[in-house]
Design an enzyme around this catalytic site. Structure first.
Site, mmCIF file in Angstrom:
data_model
loop_
_atom_site.group_PDB
_atom_site.id
_atom_site.type_symbol
_atom_site.label_atom_id
_atom_site.label_comp_id
_atom_site.label_asym_id
_atom_site.label_seq_id
_atom_site.Cartn_x
_atom_site.Cartn_y
_atom_site.Cartn_z
ATOM 1 N N ASP A 31 33.559 43.723 42.010
ATOM 2 C CA ASP A 31 32.953 42.865 40.989
ATOM 3 C C ASP A 31 31.698 43.560 40.485
ATOM 4 O O ASP A 31 30.605 43.335 40.997
ATOM 5 C CB ASP A 31 32.575 41.498 41.571
ATOM 6 C CG ASP A 31 33.767 40.632 41.884
ATOM 7 O OD1 ASP A 31 34.302 40.012 40.955
ATOM 8 O OD2 ASP A 31 34.164 40.559 43.066
ATOM 9 N N HIS A 49 33.559 27.975 43.827
ATOM 10 C CA HIS A 49 33.417 28.460 45.196
ATOM 11 C C HIS A 49 33.286 27.282 46.169
ATOM 12 O O HIS A 49 33.651 27.401 47.341
ATOM 13 C CB HIS A 49 32.170 29.336 45.340
ATOM 14 C CG HIS A 49 32.251 30.651 44.651
ATOM 15 N ND1 HIS A 49 31.947 30.810 43.326
ATOM 16 C CD2 HIS A 49 32.610 31.884 45.101
ATOM 17 C CE1 HIS A 49 32.092 32.088 42.984
ATOM 18 N NE2 HIS A 49 32.505 32.755 44.039
ATOM 19 N N ASP A 84 41.569 34.481 41.386
ATOM 20 C CA ASP A 84 40.238 34.458 41.964
ATOM 21 C C ASP A 84 40.429 34.299 43.478
ATOM 22 O O ASP A 84 41.524 34.012 43.955
ATOM 23 C CB ASP A 84 39.417 33.309 41.364
ATOM 24 C CG ASP A 84 37.922 33.606 41.354
ATOM 25 O OD1 ASP A 84 37.487 34.522 42.075
ATOM 26 O OD2 ASP A 84 37.176 32.920 40.628
#
Length: 482
Positions: free
Chosen positions: A71, A184, A256
């Site tokens: 990332d 998250h 993800d």
């Protein structure tokens, strides 16, 4: 149920794992030899450049076409520069500059740096349209709030990365910009119709498809009219219908991280999230950061056993593995190698800075940085003006514990520069800044997503559109402190 070895190997070909430490453990190397698609590198894997090169070389020795992902968004989300902050501005700053050609150059520079260290898949750019000012997870990672602007920069970013030989992975489909929750930690809901999504959130994804992006990442968000009660990552309507069939995307669909609560809670665990993601149309499953050999094996077993039990068509997993293999083959091509110019990042960040009011006469101020937490995506990366100004007193304070009178007494005749990050979101920070500005010459530097809040009495308000090392240097230069 015992796992069939052939099905285990097929399942491994769809998994993007992770490992702890600054060297690849033997189990991680062995899994690559056995067919594992690859690994994502995180900040805890990275010490310095030569060490990263050694890690990626060890993985590539096990299998030349292994995917090594990261990332590296520039700006507030950086892994290579997690100890210092990125020398490149992030998307919000690039969007504020409004020059897609510059965006392409910045992302090409990031790409060349990744290529030099053996990384071949960048889980970037973020192409979400940040329409929710209070979005807790996207914010400065977005090119802006206008779909056309974001689309232009998204395409430029993909082009820049891929001209450097790095596969781009645009995220987070079908758009995480309207959320006010962090996937998250929970499953956010975007209560929007398909028509709204097509007008507001999908233009950047259409643009990156047209630009030839090699991968697109899913969002763990709930869009009730499309996904029902589950996340988009588990929605065949979204991944196969909307992304594959309507937008015509033929590359790899990457999830993800499945360890995120937005996916794991919906599926009953990280490993269990693999099967519904594959069934929906995902190809490469990012397990997450907290991964060991046991979790990889558990995830592979979930997939293999679902195939054996007839709950997951083997053809769907074979198709996913083939798309991952195509992605890996593309990254194995020879690509031009250039040395990135970090001054490019600083110059770009300088162009993004916006000043309201006057910043004249700031010689030797008292700099007060309000401590702010970081998101999970960002991690604890240093930020502020600190490394760029010498001989200037700096304090770091907690807004709710700081005493304005004490700060004023310490400043004396010196002006005060208050440096914040999303200061408008913290009532104690707003109150502190407003009290100081009402009684003293105060300049405010906002390094988060901009808001409409401006403290009455402040002599200047400076917006950097990000908190990277480059943004901090740009702000220090604008203030005349560098």
């Amino acid at each position: 149920m015992s796992t069939d070895p052939g099905l285990r190997r097929l399942a491994l070909r769809t998994l993007l794992a992770a490992f702890p430490g600054s060297t690849a453990p033997q189990w991680a190397v062995d899994l690559v030899r056995e067919g594992l698609a690859g690994y994502t590198l995180f900040g805890f894997n990275i010490i310095e450049s030569s060490q990263v090169i050694a890690v990626t070389a060890a993985l590539r020795e096990a299998r030349p076409d292994v995917l090594v992902a990261i990332d590296e968004e520039g700006g507030d989300v950086t892994r290579l520069a997690h100890a210092t902050g990125s020398p490149y501005p992030g998307n919000a700053a690039l969007g504020a500059v409004g020059d897609p050609a510059l965006t392409q150059k910045v992302y090409a520079a990031i790409g060349y740096e990744l290529a030099a260290q053996g990384v071949n898949l960048n889980l970037a750019p973020t192409v979400d349209v940040n329409t929710a000012d209070e979005n807790p997870i996207i914010g400065t990672r977005s090119f802006g709030a206008d779909p056309e602007q974001v689309a232009a920069h998204a395409a430029a970013a993909v082009t820049g990365l891929q001209e450097a030989g790095i596969a781009a992975c645009a995220k987070h489909f079908p758009g995480h910009g309207a959320t006010v929750a962090d996937s998250h930690l929970e499953l956010p809901t975007v209560d929007a119709s398909p028509e709204v999504l097509r007008a507001r959130d999908l233009p950047p994804f259409a643009a990156v498809v047209a630009a030839g992006t090699k991968a697109i990442m899913t969002a763990h968000i709930r869009v009730p009219e499309l996904t029902g009660d589950g996340p988009a990552t588990f929605s065949r309507t979204v991944l196969t219908g909307l992304l594959r069939e309507e937008l015509g995307f033929g590359g790899a669909i990457v999830t993800d991280a499945l360890e995120m609560k937005g996916a794991a809670l919906a599926a009953g665990g990280t490993a269990r999230a693999a099967v519904p993601a594959l069934a929906a149309g995902a190809d490469l499953l990012c397990i997450g950061a907290d991964v060991d050999a046991a979790l990889v094996e558990e995830t592979a077993a979930e997939i293999a056993n679902a195939i054996a039990a007839g709950r997951l068509p083997v053809a769907r997993v074979e198709d996913a593995a083939a798309r991952v293999a195509d992605l890996a083959a593309w990254t194995s091509r020879s690509a031009p190698r250039e040395v990135p110019t970090t001054d490019l990042g600083y110059a770009a960040a300088r162009r993004a800075v916006q000043v309201e009011g006057s910043v004249d006469g700031l010689a030797a101020p008292l700099v007060v940085q309000i401590i702010a937490s970081s998101t999970i995506a960002e991690g604890p990366v240093p930020w502020g003006l600190g490394p760029h100004i010498n001989g200037t007193e700096q304090l770091r304070v907690v807004a709710g514990e700081a005493n304005a009178a004490e700060l004023l007494a310490r400043a004396g005749d010196r002006p005060i520069v208050v440096v914040g990050r999303h200061a408008h979101r913290v009532p104690a920070a707003r109150a502190l800044i407003e009290e100081l500005a009402a009684r003293h010459p105060v300049t405010v530097v906002e390094m988060g997503w901009p808001s409409h809040w401006r403290p009455a009495g402040a002599r200047a308000f400076v917006t950097t559109y990000g908190a990277s090392l480059a943004n901090g240097r740009a702000a220090a230069e604008v203030l005349g402190l560098a």
